[in-house]
Design an enzyme around this catalytic site. Structure first.
Site, PDB file in Angstrom:
ATOM      1  CB  ALA A  27      -0.887   0.009   1.243  1.00 48.01           C
ATOM      2  CE  LYS A  28       5.457   4.943  -0.153  1.00 44.02           C
ATOM      3  NZ  LYS A  28       6.634   4.164   0.274  1.00 44.02           N
TER       4      LYS A  28
END
Ligand code: NAD
Length: 423
Positions: free
Chosen positions: A110-111
């Protein structure tokens, strides 16, 4: 004058995609799995209202992209920078999936990112921005859902605010919701140095492989934030000669080597510009530092620094990527043709997420390890992964970057096959 790189070369998402496609093809990944892994699982765009110190209300645009939770909760940093784009956050989220898989830790990818300039914002403004961003995402985040960490422009303090805001929403202290926290709040010993230490371990392994000596080995590092400054400090202590330093203010090169501790004090305690550091050195652009005479070049700042136009100027024998995406896919072939030994980003900077994993484990078990224990476990993971990637590259006759992608994609695809598709 080198030509400006073509705009499409600078699209980081395309850079991530091209490598994925090459690796997926070499693996013979079946079409359905290929499609599943190519796209993120979820993306959210947030319009974040923040009251500024001058009394005005500003709306900041932010993102969180969850690429995969196939092997575990999403994992990935939050970036505060003026040039954040959804494509960039997507690319970074994808890389997190492959990075966690290559070091074989039980996370997906994720980011997050917010378009803002943290250097021009007060502490109060940053706190309000962080808290509102976290509150908007409170249903998405969680120790078993998605676990953020610091990235460019965010810090241990930012993570403390994320944790506190999340804790207020779920009405219980939840230290494992973020990593890279201050030690006092459930952070891990050794996390601050972890990414830089991982970079150093990879450089040590590369030198061993190339039968080169560490003492006096010349290193140029672009980026003097968490990753770059810690890599420089630890590597100098270990006997490397740090000949190039750079940050957003520009670069410095000194063939005699810098005293890194003094440069850190200059920038972080005296709050002065790195390029005004009086410890000697020729001034140049931040990018040019990577092209000076040295044995190891370490980009540890931002994306797209080594491109088709300038890759021929790299003089180093080893390119160890501390930053995410510092080399464009068009530059890969040039770097390879020059015989430069590359430690790709998803391996080179994986020390950070590895110790983030240790932090998450310690928070969940409520039992904390000594720094030496953390460093030893990190050393085991990094050296083992380095050997696996290099062996895989040699066996399958691909470069180290494609080998790392292949190992990672294969692991995620196997987990996905075992889970099956919920319909
Ligand atoms: P940071 O914000 O602590 O430091 C960034 C550094 O890059 C600063 O010295 C800044 O001045 C410099 N910089 C910014 N723009 C620049 C430019 N245009 N030219 C030259 N220098 C520039 O960030 P960080 O945490 O050290 O992250 C650096 C890179 O490493 C990023 O690509 C990040 O995604 C990656 N990374 C970080 C971690 C981590 O644990 N912090 C882990 C894995 C990967």
């Amino acid at each position: 004058m080198p030509q400006a790189p073509a705009p499409e070369e600078m699209n980081v998402y395309q850079n991530a995609e091209v490598r994925f496609e090459v690796a997926a093809q070499k693996l013979g990944l079946e079409q359905g799995l290929y499609r599943y892994l190519k796209y993120p699982s979820k993306e959210v765009t947030l319009y974040i209202p923040v009251g500024l110190d001058n009394g005005q209300l500003e709306i900041f645009v932010g993102y969180r992209v969850l690429h995969s939770t196939v092997r575990g909760p999403g994992k990935g940093g939050i970036r505060f920078a003026p040039d954040v784009t959804l494509d960039e956050v997507r690319a970074l989220a994808t890389w997190m999936t492959w990075k966690c898989a290559v070091v074989n830790i039980p996370f997906g990818g994720a980011k997050g990112g917010v378009i803002c300039d943290p250097r021009k914002m007060s502490r109060g403004e940053l706190e309000r921005l962080t808290r509102r961003y976290t509150a908007e995402l409170s249903e998405w985040l969680g120790p078993e859902r998605d676990v953020p960490a610091p990235d460019v422009g965010t810090s241990e303090q930012t993570m403390a605010w994320v944790m506190d805001t999340y804790a207020m929403h779920v009405r219980q202290a939840t230290t494992a919701v973020v990593t890279g926290k201050p030690i006092e709040l459930g952070g891990s010993a050794g996390r601050r140095e972890a990414t830089g230490r991982g970079v150093m371990i990879c450089c040590d392994k590369a030198l061993e492989k190339l039968r080169m000596k560490r003492d006096g080995c010349r290193v140029a590092i672009q980026g003097f934030g968490n990753v770059g400054s810690m890599a420089a400090k630890l590597m100098q202590e270990a006997g490397y000669k740090i000949v190039g330093l750079a940050d957003i203010s520009g670069g410095l090169y000194n063939e005699k080597g810098f005293e890194v501790g003094k440069a850190i004090d200059w920038v972080y305690n005296q709050k002065k510009s790195l390029t005004d550091y009086p410890g000697g050195g020729t001034k140049m652009s931040a990018r040019d530092v990577l092209f000076q005479p040295c044995d190891i070049a370490i980009p540890a700042a931002i994306e797209n620094q080594i491109t088709e136009q300038n890759a021929k100027n790299v003089q180093a024998r080893v390119l160890c990527e501390g930053a995410n995406g510092p080399t464009t896919w068009q530059a890969d072939a040039i770097i390879e043709s020059k015989g430069i030994f590359t430690v790709p980003d998803i391996l080179g900077n994986a020390g950070g997420v590895t110790v983030s994993y240790f932090e998450w484990v310690q928070d969940r078990q409520g039992f904390f390890w000594r720094e030496q224990e953390v460093n030893e476990r990190l050393y085991d993971v990094m050296t083992h992964t380095f050997d696996q990637v290099v062996r895989y590259a040699e066996t399958h006759k691909v470069n180290n970057r494609i080998a790392a992608y292949m190992l990672a994609i294969d692991r995620v695809a196997s987990a996905l096959k075992l889970r099956g598709i919920y319909a």
